[in-house]
Design an enzyme around this catalytic site. Sequence first.
Site, PDB file in Angstrom:
ATOM      1  CE1 TYR A 148      12.200   3.031   1.741  1.00  0.00           C
ATOM      2  CE2 TYR A 148      10.409   2.845   3.335  1.00  0.00           C
ATOM      3  CZ  TYR A 148      11.695   2.528   2.925  1.00  0.00           C
ATOM      4  OH  TYR A 148      12.473   1.698   3.699  1.00  0.00           O
TER       5      TYR A 148
ATOM      6  CG  ASP B  59       3.528   0.480  -0.384  1.00  0.00           C
ATOM      7  OD1 ASP B  59       2.947   0.197   0.689  1.00  0.00           O
ATOM      8  OD2 ASP B  59       4.733   0.756  -0.456  1.00  0.00           O
TER       9      ASP B  59
ATOM     10  CE  LYS C 276       4.645   2.642   7.677  1.00  0.00           C
ATOM     11  NZ  LYS C 276       5.943   2.934   8.242  1.00  0.00           N
TER      12      LYS C 276
HETATM   13  N1  PMP Z   1       5.719   1.121   1.933  1.00  0.00           N
HETATM   14  C1  PMP Z   1       5.447   2.305   2.475  1.00  0.00           C
HETATM   15  C2  PMP Z   1       4.473   3.201   1.770  1.00  0.00           C
HETATM   16  C3  PMP Z   1       6.040   2.701   3.674  1.00  0.00           C
HETATM   17  O1  PMP Z   1       5.788   3.914   4.187  1.00  0.00           O
HETATM   18  C4  PMP Z   1       6.936   1.807   4.310  1.00  0.00           C
HETATM   19  C5  PMP Z   1       7.603   2.144   5.636  1.00  0.00           C
HETATM   20  N2  PMP Z   1       7.616   3.447   6.019  1.00  0.00           N
HETATM   21  C6  PMP Z   1       7.189   0.579   3.708  1.00  0.00           C
HETATM   22  C7  PMP Z   1       6.555   0.258   2.526  1.00  0.00           C
HETATM   23  C8  PMP Z   1       8.128  -0.398   4.334  1.00  0.00           C
HETATM   24  O2  PMP Z   1       7.586  -0.943   5.482  1.00  0.00           O
HETATM   25  P1  PMP Z   1       8.526  -1.569   6.600  1.00  0.00           P
HETATM   26  O3  PMP Z   1       9.314  -0.442   7.182  1.00  0.00           O
HETATM   27  O4  PMP Z   1       7.585  -2.221   7.550  1.00  0.00           O
HETATM   28  O5  PMP Z   1       9.401  -2.565   5.906  1.00  0.00           O
END
Ligand code: PMP
Length: 428
Positions: free
Chosen positions: A135, A230, A258
């Site tokens: 994700y 990521d 985050k």
């Molecule tokens: N990358 C990863 C690995 C995530 O876990 C998340 C959110 N859970 C995101 C990107 C997206 O971040 P956001 O919800 O702040 O857009």
Amino acid sequence: MSGRSLTTNAIPGDCFGTFKLPDEVAFVASRGKGSRVITTEGRTLIDFVLGSGPMVIGHAHPRVVAAVQEQATRGTSFYAMNDVAPRLAARIVDLVPCAEAVKFVGDGAEATFYSLRLARAFTGRELVLKFEGAYHGHHDYSLHGLKPARGVNYPVAQPDSAGIPLAVSETVLIAPYNNLDTTAQLVEPVAGRLAAIIVEPVQRSLMPREGFLAGLRALCDRTGALLVFDEVVTGFRLALGGAQEAFGVTPDLCALGKVIGGGLPLAAVAGRRDVLELTVPDRAGDGRSVYLSGTLNGNAIAAAAGLATLDVLVEEEGPRRLIEIGGKLARGFAECARKLDVPLQMIGPPAFSEPVFGEGDVCDYRSYAATNRTAARLFGIELIKRGAFVHPASKMYVSTVHGDDEIEIACRAAFEAMRVIRDDGLLT
Ligand code: PMP
């Protein structure tokens, strides 16, 4: 008004995104304090969701509250450069191995989106490779192969949402996480067209096999694609320098989110200066200028909250504490499973381990999907009933302020919850 009556039809689905608890355990959060969330009905829950990760030093940490209050009196958002965000950027450059430079954006999805745009512009190539089950946020490039139907062949990218143009799907390749040989084979025929490999270094809660991340680094070096980590989840959490520090592999770019906003909206792309400089306004017209902008980018209050959070993590050796606390949680759950003869595995690193039910190696999306997902979901719901707020069938975050007593309560809840799902015949 109390509890659910606070919500209205004005928000379709009665939720902010995809996270929605079943009615039997749904609640409305009123306050957060340390490792606890207090509902509008006055119930206190031990929080293993932590805002989906940002609240790594707990809710309403006094240092973060003070930083936010102080900045609020000095103004919130200026569009012009402010005097807080550069200090946060310098901190990131200090801590994160790949970070020669930093550009702030709004959320984690924007950070991965811009990482891919930058990689395309830098390489002059169009294709990106992501891993099945990974994700990277809500945007069109990310939302492929997240939860594919059975039987889809690699590298076909199946969209996970309606509304994604086929033209986008045709630029995305899907490979199996933790399988370097297959990834290399999929890359080979398109090597000259591949702009980036994007990977969650710890994919959801799946740990990378020895040599996998280093192998991706070598594959990118060989083909000229950029390696994008990521680190929205892993950043400042697995180690102060994130997964790239923990695993000793340096990407070209990384997406951060985050933790860096301390619970306020802020994220960043960090990495090679020569790549990030493509965003400099009015740079020479070589066709590689990358448009990057946003009204709230580098927002002063969010940067102040992020800076305070990083200060606390550094001063208190936060990642070491998360290993200690998360380790106790994972061992406690495993012990309950052993006593009850339940096939539980706590996968992932201590800072965010995940209970899965099933035997055998869980190393990629398909082996993960083959575990007992129904049992995991119901286990989560039973935990919430017993006072531990979790994202059912997902990772459990711990903060630096979770105490031994809270871990013990969670373990007692886990024992009862496992007994219920076992006795309901869900594990046979
Ligand atoms: N990358 C990863 C690995 C995530 O876990 C998340 C959110 N859970 C995101 C990107 C997206 O971040 P956001 O919800 O702040 O857009």
